[in-house]
Design an enzyme around this catalytic site. Structure first.
Site, PDB file in Angstrom:
ATOM      1  N   LYS A 173       0.822  -1.203   0.000  1.00 45.86           N
ATOM      2  CA  LYS A 173       0.000   0.000   0.000  1.00 45.86           C
ATOM      3  C   LYS A 173       0.859   1.257   0.000  1.00 45.86           C
ATOM      4  CE  LYS A 173      -1.891  -1.665   3.694  1.00 45.86           C
ATOM      5  NZ  LYS A 173      -2.713  -1.957   4.885  1.00 45.86           N
ATOM      6  N   THR A 204      -8.841   8.669   9.015  1.00 49.60           N
ATOM      7  CA  THR A 204      -8.457   7.443   8.308  1.00 49.60           C
ATOM      8  C   THR A 204      -8.256   6.258   9.251  1.00 49.60           C
ATOM      9  OG1 THR A 204      -6.135   8.133   8.430  1.00 49.60           O
ATOM     10  CG2 THR A 204      -7.365   8.734   6.438  1.00 49.60           C
ATOM     11  N   GLY A 206      -8.545   2.925  10.759  1.00 50.70           N
ATOM     12  CA  GLY A 206      -9.077   1.644  10.314  1.00 50.70           C
ATOM     13  C   GLY A 206      -9.014   1.394   8.822  1.00 50.70           C
ATOM     14  N   THR A 207      -8.269   2.214   8.080  1.00 49.19           N
ATOM     15  CA  THR A 207      -8.227   2.019   6.630  1.00 49.19           C
ATOM     16  C   THR A 207      -7.598   0.669   6.254  1.00 49.19           C
ATOM     17  OG1 THR A 207      -6.189   3.333   6.574  1.00 49.19           O
ATOM     18  CG2 THR A 207      -8.238   4.454   5.984  1.00 49.19           C
ATOM     19  N   GLY A 208      -6.536   0.279   6.942  1.00 50.31           N
ATOM     20  CA  GLY A 208      -5.884  -0.993   6.627  1.00 50.31           C
ATOM     21  C   GLY A 208      -6.797  -2.180   6.890  1.00 50.31           C
ATOM     22  N   CYS A 209      -7.483  -2.156   8.034  1.00 48.22           N
ATOM     23  CA  CYS A 209      -8.436  -3.220   8.374  1.00 48.22           C
ATOM     24  C   CYS A 209      -9.529  -3.298   7.327  1.00 48.22           C
ATOM     25  CB  CYS A 209      -9.070  -2.953   9.735  1.00 48.22           C
ATOM     26  SG  CYS A 209      -7.930  -2.685  11.098  1.00 48.22           S
TER      27      CYS A 209
END
Length: 284
Positions: A173, A204, A206-209
């Site tokens: 990412k 932002t 929690g974007t990865g989750c």
């Protein structure tokens, strides 16, 4: 209905972890299940405390899921201890789990490590080789590859090395002041860039989750890897673009931005809006 399992920690503020995963999976049309690795006391300003479950209890959760409602995909988020990582790897091998998405949460946006060195090594040895796709960010990519990432070309080299080491697809990412919202998918010796639109939203959390759970949802529904990633990126752009603003820190996204219907209407009189009078509500 297709099903997906998230194995991760709980976020009491609802923006990341298990809560974000379940919201994302539901919004992407699959039935969500969870095996919780830890409870956290946190909000948009930070984490106050973490309480891990025991490896045996984690195994019991996974057993209950696979022996009753088998998941079509599995997403794994942050796991803080080597013992819990081993428990997960053993159970996924036992049940021959499919469509495994691992978000190797090791390094915070600030650069601070979130799990111990021995847990990182166990993650590399036991869990990552089981994945169909890994979704590291820039700092995590550096940890997994032992290489620095400063340019787009570095991203390609690092993603290639990780993919070759663990024999799986890698979605490296962008962000962290490099390549902004553009992500790189590397698999089978070739790569593809997924270009994202820059959304000026500081919330932002929690974007990865969310991204990894959306990918797992799409894989569960039978989409190929490229389509799963492309659709997941479109979903997260929508969740960010809704510009939800909650909390005093880095707030959550609106995972339900695309959900419409009678039960999501905003009204000062919920009973009337849902089609019930006060009297009918009491009888029910």
């Amino acid at each position: 209905m297709k099903t997906a399992l998230t194995i991760a920690g709980s976020d009491s503020s609802g923006g990341a972890g298990i809560q974000a995963d379940i919201k994302t999976m539901t919004a992407n049309g699959v039935f969500a299940m969870s095996a919780i690795t830890a409870l956290t006391a946190q909000n948009t300003t930070g984490v106050v405390g973490i309480m891990d479950v025991s490896p045996e209890f984690l195994k019991q959760q996974i057993d209950c899921i696979f022996t009753d409602i088998r998941p079509d995909a599995v997403k794994i988020g942050m796991v803080s201890s080597a013992e819990l990582i081993i428990a997960i790897a053993e159970k996924l091998a036992q049940y021959q789990a499919e469509n495994i998405v691992v978000d190797p949460v090791m390094v915070a946006t600030s650069g601070a490590k979130l799990i111990t060195d021995d847990a990182i090594e166990t993650l590399k040895e036991r869990l990552l080789p089981m994945a169909d796709i890994l979704t590291p960010n820039i700092p995590e990519g550096e940890v997994l590859s032992g290489m620095e990432i400063r340019t787009k070309e570095d991203m390609v080299k690092v993603a290639g090395k990780i993919s070759e080491n663990y024999h799986c697809a890698v979605l490296l990412k962008g962000g962290h002041q490099l390549n902004d919202a553009n992500d790189l998918l590397y698999r089978n010796g070739s790569y593809r860039w997924f270009y994202g639109k820059r959304i000026d939203n500081p919330n932002t959390h929690g974007t990865g989750c969310t991204l990894s759970s959306a990918i797992a949802s799409n894989l569960a529904k039978g989409f190929d890897m490229d389509t799963s990633v492309e659709s997941a990126k479109a979903y997260i752009s929508g969740a960010l673009g809704a510009m939800l603003d909650l909390g005093k820190g880095r707030g959550p996204m609106n995972h339900a931005f695309d959900i419409t219907g009678e039960y999501v209407k905003i009204s000062g009189n919920a009973n009337t809006e849902a089609g019930f009078s006060s009297e009918e509500k009491e009888i029910v």
